[in-house]
Design an enzyme around this catalytic site. Structure first.
Site, PDB file in Angstrom:
ATOM      1  N   ARG A 129     -55.009  31.414 -22.280  1.00  0.00           N
ATOM      2  CA  ARG A 129     -54.483  32.441 -21.371  1.00  0.00           C
ATOM      3  C   ARG A 129     -54.184  32.324 -20.054  1.00  0.00           C
ATOM      4  O   ARG A 129     -54.327  33.176 -19.112  1.00  0.00           O
ATOM      5  CB  ARG A 129     -55.876  33.560 -21.563  1.00  0.00           C
ATOM      6  CG  ARG A 129     -56.265  34.304 -23.039  1.00  0.00           C
ATOM      7  CD  ARG A 129     -56.959  35.395 -22.597  1.00  0.00           C
ATOM      8  NE  ARG A 129     -57.112  35.973 -24.168  1.00  0.00           N
ATOM      9  CZ  ARG A 129     -57.995  35.749 -25.017  1.00  0.00           C
ATOM     10  NH1 ARG A 129     -59.062  34.818 -24.472  1.00  0.00           N
ATOM     11  NH2 ARG A 129     -58.350  36.328 -26.385  1.00  0.00           N
ATOM     12  N   LYS A 151     -40.642  32.367 -13.395  1.00  0.00           N
ATOM     13  CA  LYS A 151     -40.318  32.986 -14.641  1.00  0.00           C
ATOM     14  C   LYS A 151     -40.425  31.723 -15.678  1.00  0.00           C
ATOM     15  O   LYS A 151     -39.641  30.553 -15.224  1.00  0.00           O
ATOM     16  CB  LYS A 151     -38.686  33.289 -14.607  1.00  0.00           C
ATOM     17  CG  LYS A 151     -38.522  34.693 -14.014  1.00  0.00           C
ATOM     18  CD  LYS A 151     -37.180  35.076 -13.985  1.00  0.00           C
ATOM     19  CE  LYS A 151     -36.823  36.442 -13.716  1.00  0.00           C
ATOM     20  NZ  LYS A 151     -35.614  37.003 -13.804  1.00  0.00           N
ATOM     21  N   GLU A 193     -25.590  27.774  -9.222  1.00  0.00           N
ATOM     22  CA  GLU A 193     -26.735  28.321  -8.537  1.00  0.00           C
ATOM     23  C   GLU A 193     -26.461  28.115  -7.259  1.00  0.00           C
ATOM     24  O   GLU A 193     -27.000  29.351  -6.479  1.00  0.00           O
ATOM     25  CB  GLU A 193     -27.965  27.811  -9.216  1.00  0.00           C
ATOM     26  CG  GLU A 193     -28.270  28.017 -10.863  1.00  0.00           C
ATOM     27  CD  GLU A 193     -28.427  29.483 -11.084  1.00  0.00           C
ATOM     28  OE1 GLU A 193     -28.602  30.440 -10.421  1.00  0.00           O
ATOM     29  OE2 GLU A 193     -28.765  29.740 -12.516  1.00  0.00           O
ATOM     30  N   LYS A 237     -34.699  31.608  -2.422  1.00  0.00           N
ATOM     31  CA  LYS A 237     -35.450  32.275  -3.646  1.00  0.00           C
ATOM     32  C   LYS A 237     -36.658  32.334  -3.422  1.00  0.00           C
ATOM     33  O   LYS A 237     -37.264  33.308  -3.898  1.00  0.00           O
ATOM     34  CB  LYS A 237     -35.323  30.943  -4.825  1.00  0.00           C
ATOM     35  CG  LYS A 237     -36.267  31.131  -5.975  1.00  0.00           C
ATOM     36  CD  LYS A 237     -35.274  31.741  -7.071  1.00  0.00           C
ATOM     37  CE  LYS A 237     -36.175  32.305  -8.186  1.00  0.00           C
ATOM     38  NZ  LYS A 237     -35.658  31.174  -9.398  1.00  0.00           N
ATOM     39  N   GLU A 247     -39.595  40.958 -10.468  1.00  0.00           N
ATOM     40  CA  GLU A 247     -38.382  41.565 -10.663  1.00  0.00           C
ATOM     41  C   GLU A 247     -38.673  43.106 -10.599  1.00  0.00           C
ATOM     42  O   GLU A 247     -37.899  43.904 -11.695  1.00  0.00           O
ATOM     43  CB  GLU A 247     -37.745  41.134 -11.880  1.00  0.00           C
ATOM     44  CG  GLU A 247     -36.289  41.163 -11.838  1.00  0.00           C
ATOM     45  CD  GLU A 247     -35.504  40.413 -12.932  1.00  0.00           C
ATOM     46  OE1 GLU A 247     -34.875  40.934 -13.480  1.00  0.00           O
ATOM     47  OE2 GLU A 247     -35.460  39.188 -12.716  1.00  0.00           O
ATOM     48  N   ARG A 251     -35.632  41.376  -6.569  1.00  0.00           N
ATOM     49  CA  ARG A 251     -35.392  40.035  -7.444  1.00  0.00           C
ATOM     50  C   ARG A 251     -34.391  40.162  -8.480  1.00  0.00           C
ATOM     51  O   ARG A 251     -33.623  39.123  -9.002  1.00  0.00           O
ATOM     52  CB  ARG A 251     -36.759  39.461  -8.105  1.00  0.00           C
ATOM     53  CG  ARG A 251     -36.736  38.286  -8.909  1.00  0.00           C
ATOM     54  CD  ARG A 251     -37.924  37.613  -8.972  1.00  0.00           C
ATOM     55  NE  ARG A 251     -38.007  36.255  -9.701  1.00  0.00           N
ATOM     56  CZ  ARG A 251     -38.914  35.608 -10.113  1.00  0.00           C
ATOM     57  NH1 ARG A 251     -39.952  35.744  -9.769  1.00  0.00           N
ATOM     58  NH2 ARG A 251     -38.581  34.517 -10.640  1.00  0.00           N
ATOM     59  N   ASN A 255     -29.962  37.251 -10.636  1.00  0.00           N
ATOM     60  CA  ASN A 255     -29.299  37.350 -11.883  1.00  0.00           C
ATOM     61  C   ASN A 255     -27.561  37.471 -11.418  1.00  0.00           C
ATOM     62  O   ASN A 255     -27.215  37.758 -12.606  1.00  0.00           O
ATOM     63  CB  ASN A 255     -29.896  38.522 -12.700  1.00  0.00           C
ATOM     64  CG  ASN A 255     -31.075  38.308 -13.039  1.00  0.00           C
ATOM     65  OD1 ASN A 255     -31.591  37.537 -13.605  1.00  0.00           O
ATOM     66  ND2 ASN A 255     -32.117  39.214 -12.847  1.00  0.00           N
ATOM     67  N   HIS A 258     -25.290  36.399 -14.259  1.00  0.00           N
ATOM     68  CA  HIS A 258     -26.211  35.741 -15.450  1.00  0.00           C
ATOM     69  C   HIS A 258     -26.161  36.735 -16.607  1.00  0.00           C
ATOM     70  O   HIS A 258     -26.213  36.406 -17.669  1.00  0.00           O
ATOM     71  CB  HIS A 258     -27.786  35.665 -14.899  1.00  0.00           C
ATOM     72  CG  HIS A 258     -28.114  34.584 -14.399  1.00  0.00           C
ATOM     73  ND1 HIS A 258     -27.444  34.171 -13.133  1.00  0.00           N
ATOM     74  CD2 HIS A 258     -29.016  33.474 -14.407  1.00  0.00           C
ATOM     75  CE1 HIS A 258     -27.897  32.913 -12.484  1.00  0.00           C
ATOM     76  NE2 HIS A 258     -28.886  32.727 -13.429  1.00  0.00           N
ATOM     77  N   HIS A 262     -25.201  34.804 -19.690  1.00  0.00           N
ATOM     78  CA  HIS A 262     -26.368  34.745 -20.644  1.00  0.00           C
ATOM     79  C   HIS A 262     -25.591  34.877 -21.972  1.00  0.00           C
ATOM     80  O   HIS A 262     -25.854  34.301 -23.207  1.00  0.00           O
ATOM     81  CB  HIS A 262     -27.411  35.490 -20.646  1.00  0.00           C
ATOM     82  CG  HIS A 262     -28.508  35.078 -19.526  1.00  0.00           C
ATOM     83  ND1 HIS A 262     -29.569  35.739 -19.250  1.00  0.00           N
ATOM     84  CD2 HIS A 262     -28.499  33.702 -19.151  1.00  0.00           C
ATOM     85  CE1 HIS A 262     -30.344  34.982 -18.356  1.00  0.00           C
ATOM     86  NE2 HIS A 262     -29.587  33.699 -18.159  1.00  0.00           N
ATOM     87  N   HIS A 275     -26.048  26.028 -18.823  1.00  0.00           N
ATOM     88  CA  HIS A 275     -26.259  27.128 -18.197  1.00  0.00           C
ATOM     89  C   HIS A 275     -25.520  27.517 -16.974  1.00  0.00           C
ATOM     90  O   HIS A 275     -25.053  28.501 -16.680  1.00  0.00           O
ATOM     91  CB  HIS A 275     -27.726  27.140 -17.852  1.00  0.00           C
ATOM     92  CG  HIS A 275     -28.128  28.286 -17.079  1.00  0.00           C
ATOM     93  ND1 HIS A 275     -28.463  29.764 -17.714  1.00  0.00           N
ATOM     94  CD2 HIS A 275     -28.808  28.655 -15.964  1.00  0.00           C
ATOM     95  CE1 HIS A 275     -28.858  30.589 -16.749  1.00  0.00           C
ATOM     96  NE2 HIS A 275     -29.001  29.928 -15.642  1.00  0.00           N
TER      97      HIS A 275
END
Length: 370
Positions: A129, A151, A193, A237, A247, A251, A255, A258, A262, A275
């Site tokens: 956990r 993330k 990026e 960042k 997010e 935040r 993206n 993206h 994606h 990517h």
């Protein structure tokens, strides 16, 4: 010389430690990994996760640093590439964690690029956990983006990063010397990026990139600019994540590029484009959508696209990618809310907005032009 950027969070703040690009034979911050982790009072058991190529270059040095600081180190290598970012790879990490009796005080160390960082973070988030994770990124893309912010996750066959968790690292250690062994294609991927941060947050960074004659290979980029790229991107960042850890609002601007990126990655099986290349294509599309909606000046999108081309990144869709399949894939994006796709769109260099009011016809029109 080391720059330290703080990610300030309510529950667990942490440092991003960035060293300067050193001369030949100078000591590297990778050799300080063990001492920096010891300063955090972490448990003695460590699982170092990497891929075979990165481990061959840097694995033994990382292990030597950790053992010298008193840690008990086990290691695990996973195949490189986005297509291996799956639950099957996570199962292997769990097996090694069990074999080495990793307890809740233990730490997983991600030594690699974004794929290794995402998988190691997700395994750490879910083992017992949640145990500690330290990110030691070895690609430009991971240094400026994926290693920071917590993330973590893996891909589902129908979409990127659909399975994951927020799990912040205890430390991000960035050693730009490792970029010297980074393949040129991966360096260019990271520049996507970096350009993103210039468009969404930092107009001064954008201007610095424009002033550089070449951005497609590390050897053509001055050490001072590499330092600025790392510190300004990481600061951007950190600023965004500190304001919006999970997010809920701000935040989402990270993206940029993206959403369509994606979809392109997923539809090409994570084999044809990497990517960064997909994000570059996505930024070109998002910029043109913003122009078509009257939100952004045509001159600014031309500046953005010229910068992308200077890095050697693609600005066109891969041949054979079905536009209707992209439209359909957008509905599986994590940012879809109430059935509407949210786009990050620029309004000026350094400023963006998030909107779900982009008609499908505009998306189709832009993609057909690419």
């Amino acid at each position: 010389m080391t720059s330290v950027i703080n990610v300030n969070l309510p529950e667990q703040s942490y440092e991003i430690a960035i060293t300067s690009l050193s001369c030949a034979n100078a000591s590297s911050s990778l050799d300080q990994l063990g001492q920096k982790m010891a300063n955090l009072k972490l448990g003695k058991k460590v699982l170092l996760v990497s891929n075979p190529t990165i481990f061959k270059h840097y694995g033994e040095r990382a292990i030597t640093s950790l053992t010298s600081a008193g840690f008990e180190v086990a290691s695990c290598t996973l195949p490189p590439g986005e297509r291996y970012k799956t639950l099957n790879s996570i199962q292997k990490l769990y097996d090694v964690a069990l074999e080495n009796r990793l307890e809740r005080s233990a730490t997983m160390v991600a030594l690699g690029g974004g794929v290794i960082g995402d998988m190691t973070g997700f395994a750490a988030a879910t083992w017992l956990r949640g145990i500690n994770v330290v990110q030691v990124p070895t690609t430009l893309l991971a240094m400026v983006d994926s290693a920071i912010g917590g993330k973590t996750g893996v891909n589902h066959p129908h979409g990127k990063n659909l399975i994951g968790a927020f799990h912040q690292p205890r430390l991000v250690l960035i050693d730009p010397d490792v970029l010297k062994t980074l393949p040129m294609r991966e360096f260019r991927a990271g520049m996507a990026e970096v350009i993103k941060y210039g468009v969404i947050w930092d107009a001064e960074l954008f201007a610095q990139l424009e002033a550089s004659k070449r951005l497609d290979q590390l050897r053509y980029v001055k050490p001072e600019l590499i330092s600025s790229i790392l510190t300004r991107s990481c600061q951007a960042k950190a600023d965004v994540v500190s304001k919006d850890e999970k997010e809920g609002g701000l935040r989402a601007i990270l993206n940029y590029g993206h959403t369509i990126g994606h979809a392109v990655e997923s539809l090409t099986g994570y084999r044809l484009v990497n990517h960064g290349e997909a994000v570059a294509i996505g930024m070109v599309a998002a910029g043109q959508i913003a122009v078509d909606l009257g939100m952004w000046q045509k001159e600014d999108t031309e500046r953005q696209n010229a910068l992308i081309q200077k890095t050697g990144l693609p600005t066109q869709l891969p041949s054979g990618v079905d536009i209707e399949a992209i439209i359909e894939a957008l509905q599986l994006d994590k940012k879809v809310k109430a059935g509407k796709v949210r786009f990050v769109l620029p309004t000026e260099i350094g400023v963006v907005t998030v909107t779900d009011e982009v008609p499908s016809d505009i998306i189709r029109q832009v993609l057909r032009g690419m």
